[in-house]
Design an enzyme around this catalytic site. Structure first.
Site, PDB file in Angstrom:
ATOM      1  N   ASP A  16     -12.745  -3.417  51.378  1.00 49.58           N
ATOM      2  CA  ASP A  16     -12.889  -2.056  51.658  1.00 49.58           C
ATOM      3  C   ASP A  16     -14.329  -1.522  52.422  1.00 49.58           C
ATOM      4  O   ASP A  16     -14.321  -0.562  53.115  1.00 49.58           O
ATOM      5  CB  ASP A  16     -13.003  -1.257  50.468  1.00 49.58           C
ATOM      6  CG  ASP A  16     -12.732   0.294  50.337  1.00 49.58           C
ATOM      7  OD1 ASP A  16     -12.214   0.683  51.415  1.00 49.58           O
ATOM      8  OD2 ASP A  16     -12.535   0.845  49.152  1.00 49.58           O
ATOM      9  N   HIS A 207     -13.085   3.794  41.127  1.00 48.96           N
ATOM     10  CA  HIS A 207     -13.148   3.268  42.533  1.00 48.96           C
ATOM     11  C   HIS A 207     -13.710   4.792  42.928  1.00 48.96           C
ATOM     12  O   HIS A 207     -13.117   5.432  43.646  1.00 48.96           O
ATOM     13  CB  HIS A 207     -12.069   2.995  43.230  1.00 48.96           C
ATOM     14  CG  HIS A 207     -12.290   2.177  44.774  1.00 48.96           C
ATOM     15  ND1 HIS A 207     -12.103   1.063  44.844  1.00 48.96           N
ATOM     16  CD2 HIS A 207     -12.438   3.028  45.703  1.00 48.96           C
ATOM     17  CE1 HIS A 207     -12.410   1.063  46.230  1.00 48.96           C
ATOM     18  NE2 HIS A 207     -12.718   2.089  46.808  1.00 48.96           N
ATOM     19  N   HIS A 209     -16.142   6.805  45.766  1.00 45.33           N
ATOM     20  CA  HIS A 209     -16.885   6.751  46.907  1.00 45.33           C
ATOM     21  C   HIS A 209     -18.059   7.909  46.754  1.00 45.33           C
ATOM     22  O   HIS A 209     -17.930   8.730  46.044  1.00 45.33           O
ATOM     23  CB  HIS A 209     -16.044   7.141  48.288  1.00 45.33           C
ATOM     24  CG  HIS A 209     -15.249   6.024  48.556  1.00 45.33           C
ATOM     25  ND1 HIS A 209     -15.087   5.746  50.037  1.00 45.33           N
ATOM     26  CD2 HIS A 209     -14.277   5.229  47.964  1.00 45.33           C
ATOM     27  CE1 HIS A 209     -14.100   4.688  49.968  1.00 45.33           C
ATOM     28  NE2 HIS A 209     -13.593   4.487  48.852  1.00 45.33           N
ATOM     29  N   CYS A 240     -12.331   4.871  54.265  1.00 42.47           N
ATOM     30  CA  CYS A 240     -10.919   4.660  54.740  1.00 42.47           C
ATOM     31  C   CYS A 240     -10.601   5.225  55.930  1.00 42.47           C
ATOM     32  O   CYS A 240     -10.815   6.621  56.289  1.00 42.47           O
ATOM     33  CB  CYS A 240      -9.921   5.478  53.658  1.00 42.47           C
ATOM     34  SG  CYS A 240      -8.405   5.600  53.863  1.00 42.47           S
ATOM     35  N   ASN A 249     -18.351   3.268  49.744  1.00 45.04           N
ATOM     36  CA  ASN A 249     -17.936   3.147  48.210  1.00 45.04           C
ATOM     37  C   ASN A 249     -19.598   3.305  47.581  1.00 45.04           C
ATOM     38  O   ASN A 249     -20.578   3.098  48.181  1.00 45.04           O
ATOM     39  CB  ASN A 249     -17.548   1.877  48.067  1.00 45.04           C
ATOM     40  CG  ASN A 249     -16.058   1.557  48.619  1.00 45.04           C
ATOM     41  OD1 ASN A 249     -15.124   1.744  47.914  1.00 45.04           O
ATOM     42  ND2 ASN A 249     -15.971   1.059  49.781  1.00 45.04           N
TER      43      ASN A 249
END
Length: 308
Positions: A16, A207, A209, A240, A249
């Site tokens: 990611d 998760h 960000h 993303c 993140n």
């Protein structure tokens, strides 16, 4: 407040974190970086994604990376997989855990997967079934849980519907994604109050960000509510490709600094991660967002700290 004694950190930087980087990190450097992460005490590392290289060119070397790293016993190596062809490649590379993914908002799912939510369910069902049949772990990601870049507000019923279906398929764990970093502590509390009535806390991961600087505050609320599994990316790398405005993140460095300062066990050596952060910062050619890493690099407060 009653804090947990220990927390599990799932490092997603190699996947990611790198998927949105404009500078291609060489296969050799990816392998070196993952090997550094493997020696830090992290027990879960998401190393790549077996998607079509034309969609995510930054991870076009997935097989070479997955087969080139030095695996450390006790560490789970995960890869993101979108379809059965990707799953076959992941099996050939001997991935330990397969992560499947979808969104809870229709528009983001179409942008990210090129399918509607209802069209996505049977694809993921086949992936999860084949993964379990192969004796491997299946993990689920749901994006845009707290807000969508295209639709804005996301109804909790949509989150419940997708989460229910993924658990029915047989996933071992569900990671709830704040894809564009819009969540706030009150919203996190409200969402978790609903979901924790349906699913055990040890089956849910978060998760976040850090687009608006609220990720650590949201993690604190999650901790209070019994969540002990968190995805993070070393240095704060990430974003993303199909979520305009999404930044990195929550930084593993910052998360560990906070947790260790609170006496919460992670088993991760922050000083080893400091060296890994320095390595990847040099390779991407720009300053990492992590505040604790930058403070440590500038000499403020010395080293990041010891293993807790």
């Amino acid at each position: 407040m009653k804090w947990p004694k220990g927390v599990t950190i799932k490092e997603v930087g190699p996947r990611d974190g790198l998927q949105n980087e404009k500078t291609f990190i060489s296969t050799e450097d990816k392998i070196t970086w993952i090997n550094q992460l493997s020696e830090s005490g992290l027990k879960h590392i998401e190393i790549t994604s077996f998607v079509n290289p034309k969609w995510i060119p930054a991870l076009s070397d997935a097989t070479a990376v997955a087969t080139g790293i030095t695996k450390v016993p006790g560490v789970t190596y995960t890869a993101l997989v979108p379809n059965l062809y990707g799953l076959e490649r992941a099996f050939q590379a001997n991935i330990d855990e397969v992560a499947v993914f979808m969104s809870v908002s229709e528009t983001h799912n179409l942008k990210n997967i090129n399918k509607s939510i209802d069209q996505t369910f049977p694809v993921l069902r086949d992936l999860v079934r084949e993964t379990i049949s192969a004796g491997k772990i299946s993990r689920g990601y749901v994006s845009t849980v707290f807000g969508c870049p295209y639709e804005g507000h996301v109804d909790i019923d949509s989150v419940i519907r997708v989460s229910d279906r993924l658990f029915e398929m047989g996933i071992a764990e569900l990671s709830l994604g704040d894809t564009i970093g819009v969540a706030n502590p009150k919203q996190v509390q409200e969402v978790l109050e609903v979901l924790l009535k349906r699913f055990p806390a040890d089956k849910l991961a978060i998760h976040f960000h850090d687009t608006r600087g609220s990720a650590l505050a949201n993690i604190l609320v999650s901790l209070e509510m019994g969540i002990t599994i968190f995805d993070s990316s070393l240095g704060g790398l990430g974003g993303c490709p199909y979520a305009p405005g999404a930044s990195g993140n929550v930084a593993t460095d910052d998360l560990l600094y906070m947790l260790h300062g609170m006496g919460i066990h992670t088993g991760v050596d922050q000083n080893k991660l400091l060296h890994a952060s320095q390595f990847i910062q040099e390779k991407i050619g720009r300053t990492l967002p992590s505040k604790s890493f930058q403070a440590a690099s500038s000499g403020m407060g010395g080293k990041l700290g010891k293993t807790v």
